[in-house]
Structure formats: C-alpha cells, structure tokens
Design a protein around this motif. Structure first.
Motif, PDB file in Angstrom:
ATOM      1  N   ALA A 135       2.688   5.781  77.414  1.00  7.44           N
ATOM      2  CA  ALA A 135       3.217   6.471  78.596  1.00  7.44           C
ATOM      3  C   ALA A 135       2.363   6.187  79.821  1.00  7.44           C
ATOM      4  CB  ALA A 135       3.297   7.971  78.338  1.00  7.44           C
ATOM      5  N   VAL A 139      12.684  10.967  69.367  1.00 10.23           N
ATOM      6  CA  VAL A 139      12.231  10.864  70.750  1.00 10.23           C
ATOM      7  C   VAL A 139      12.038  12.242  71.377  1.00 10.23           C
ATOM      8  CG1 VAL A 139      12.821  10.007  73.052  1.00 10.23           C
ATOM      9  CG2 VAL A 139      13.222   8.574  71.071  1.00 10.23           C
ATOM     10  N   THR A 164       9.296   5.119  73.073  1.00  7.51           N
ATOM     11  CA  THR A 164      10.404   5.213  72.121  1.00  7.51           C
ATOM     12  C   THR A 164       9.828   5.077  70.712  1.00  7.51           C
ATOM     13  OG1 THR A 164      10.815   2.825  72.081  1.00  7.51           O
ATOM     14  CG2 THR A 164      11.984   4.124  73.776  1.00  7.51           C
ATOM     15  N   ARG A 172       8.632  13.606  73.100  1.00 11.95           N
ATOM     16  CA  ARG A 172       8.526  14.166  74.456  1.00 11.95           C
ATOM     17  C   ARG A 172       7.854  15.535  74.421  1.00 11.95           C
ATOM     18  NH1 ARG A 172      11.984  11.447  78.393  1.00 11.95           N
ATOM     19  NH2 ARG A 172      11.694   9.298  77.727  1.00 11.95           N
ATOM     20  N   GLY A 183       4.867   4.029  81.527  1.00 14.66           N
ATOM     21  CA  GLY A 183       5.775   5.090  81.958  1.00 14.66           C
ATOM     22  C   GLY A 183       6.425   5.806  80.792  1.00 14.66           C
ATOM     23  N   LEU A 184       6.903   6.992  81.075  1.00 14.29           N
ATOM     24  CA  LEU A 184       7.470   7.853  80.042  1.00 14.29           C
ATOM     25  C   LEU A 184       8.688   7.230  79.355  1.00 14.29           C
ATOM     26  CD1 LEU A 184       7.267  10.592  78.670  1.00 14.29           C
ATOM     27  CD2 LEU A 184       8.657  11.538  80.519  1.00 14.29           C
ATOM     28  N   ASP A 185       9.522   6.535  80.101  1.00 17.44           N
ATOM     29  CA  ASP A 185      10.722   5.935  79.505  1.00 17.44           C
ATOM     30  C   ASP A 185      10.395   4.848  78.483  1.00 17.44           C
ATOM     31  OD1 ASP A 185      12.413   7.605  80.882  1.00 17.44           O
ATOM     32  OD2 ASP A 185      12.776   6.182  82.503  1.00 17.44           O
ATOM     33  N   ALA A 186       9.187   4.313  78.548  1.00 15.94           N
ATOM     34  CA  ALA A 186       8.778   3.275  77.588  1.00 15.94           C
ATOM     35  C   ALA A 186       8.431   3.846  76.220  1.00 15.94           C
ATOM     36  CB  ALA A 186       7.577   2.502  78.132  1.00 15.94           C
ATOM     37  N   GLU A 208       3.753  12.262  84.592  1.00 21.82           N
ATOM     38  CA  GLU A 208       5.208  12.093  84.671  1.00 21.82           C
ATOM     39  C   GLU A 208       5.925  13.106  83.781  1.00 21.82           C
ATOM     40  OE1 GLU A 208       8.583   8.623  83.965  1.00 21.82           O
ATOM     41  OE2 GLU A 208       6.470   8.091  83.782  1.00 21.82           O
ATOM     42  N   LYS A 235       8.951  16.857  84.325  1.00 18.16           N
ATOM     43  CA  LYS A 235      10.229  17.063  83.638  1.00 18.16           C
ATOM     44  C   LYS A 235      10.344  18.522  83.203  1.00 18.16           C
ATOM     45  CE  LYS A 235      11.004  12.577  83.537  1.00 18.16           C
ATOM     46  NZ  LYS A 235      11.921  11.990  84.479  1.00 18.16           N
TER      47      LYS A 235
END
Length: 193
Positions: free
Chosen positions: A19, A50, A28, A54, A23-26, A101, A105
């Motif tokens: 992360a 996932v 998985t 998170r 980044g957070l979207d990476a 990041e 959320k």
C-alpha cells in the motif's frame, strides 16, 4: 495448508509495504500472493479476502497514527498538543502514504468499534479537553480539526500546492494558528464562557 514462513503478521506487513509503495488499490490477494511467493488460494488461510485486508490495513493505520500522536502530545496541552497532533497526521501521510490513504476511506463498523479507533478518538478528545471542549462541542470540533488537517495534508500530498512559490510550511503554521484560535473561541468552550 499455509506455506511455511507465511504468517498473518507477514501478510499484514506485506500489505502495508505494498500500500505504501503502490497505493491502496494495489493491495489485492493476488498481488500479496506474488509478493509472498505463494498461490493466491493459500492467502485465504491468513485473510478472508480483500475486504478483510482493507479492515486489517485500516486498523493498522489507526494503530500507527495513535502511536505517532501519543509520542507527539505526551506531556503537552493546548496549542502545543494541537501542533503535535497535527504534525503526527502529516508525518503519517509522509511515512506511510498507503496507510494514510486508507484513513481517508469510510471505516467499516468493525473498525470504528476497534480498540485502535478508540485510542485515536481518546487522544483527539484529550487534545480538545485542553481547550475546554467536551461532549457535543468536542464532536463538532473533532470534525472541524479533522477536515482541516486531512484537507491540507491530502492537497499537499497530491501536489495541489506546487503551483505557487509561497512557502507551504508557512501555510501549515498559519492553518494551525487559525485552528488554535478557532478552538479557543469555540462556542460553548471554556474560553467563550
């Protein structure tokens, strides 16, 4: 069966590193499996998916922020505590951009009810008590402080301040001074009575 050497702690640490780096979207299941040298299916021995990753990252981010805040505000009150509280947020964003990041959320109910979230909330309320703010006033002030700090730090990290030659550190100091003055004059606070 889980591969030898892959533990929940190692999965968590790898998720944080991923992360922070990408980044957070990476983050998985597949990306973590590759990073740890295992098949994606074997990751489920350590994390349910996932969403669970998170949640794990959110709790880790809160724990890290609480640690930074505790170190900063120890023995301080009022303006000094506010400055250190704010600095801890800025340091968090710089040293752990992926964890920062995740803090931007919405948190799941399990996260908001966690000991890590309670620790951060208690620390912020301690800072606000230095201004005589409690109860609903402290909740409103918490939202105001959070919006100001998160907005400044997020804009700074995105490069939104780079188009001007005016010193960002001066802007930061002025923002903290404005926060301090606002909290001292908060309606219903000790200073406004």
């Amino acid at each position: 069966m889980a591969r030898a050497g892959v533990t929940r702690a190692r999965v968590e640490e790898s998720a944080v590193e991923l992360a922070d780096a990408d980044g957070l979207d990476a983050v998985t299941i597949s990306a973590l499996a590759r990073r740890l040298g295992v098949q994606p299916a074997s990751m489920y021995a350590h994390v349910a998916g996932v969403a669970a990753l998170r949640e794990l990252l959110h709790r880790r981010a809160l724990a890290e922020l609480a640690h930074l805040v505790e170190n900063g505000i120890a023995g301080r009150a009022g303006t000094d505590a506010l400055v250190e509280f704010a600095g801890a947020h800025r340091l968090m964003a710089e040293s752990h951009p992926g964890l920062w990041e995740v803090l931007q959320k919405p948190a799941e109910p399990e996260v908001t009810a966690s000991p890590e979230a309670a620790r951060v909330a208690d620390l912020q309320l301690a800072v606000l008590r230095g201004y005589g703010l409690t109860g609903a006033d402290a909740v409103h002030a918490t939202r105001f402080v959070g919006a100001t700090l998160n907005g400044f730090v997020t804009l700074e990290r995105s490069g939104a301040f780079a188009h001007r030659d005016v010193d960002v550190e001066t802007s930061w100091a002025l923002a903290l001074d404005a926060l301090d003055r606002s909290l001292r004059q908060w309606p219903g606070g000790a200073s406004s009575a």
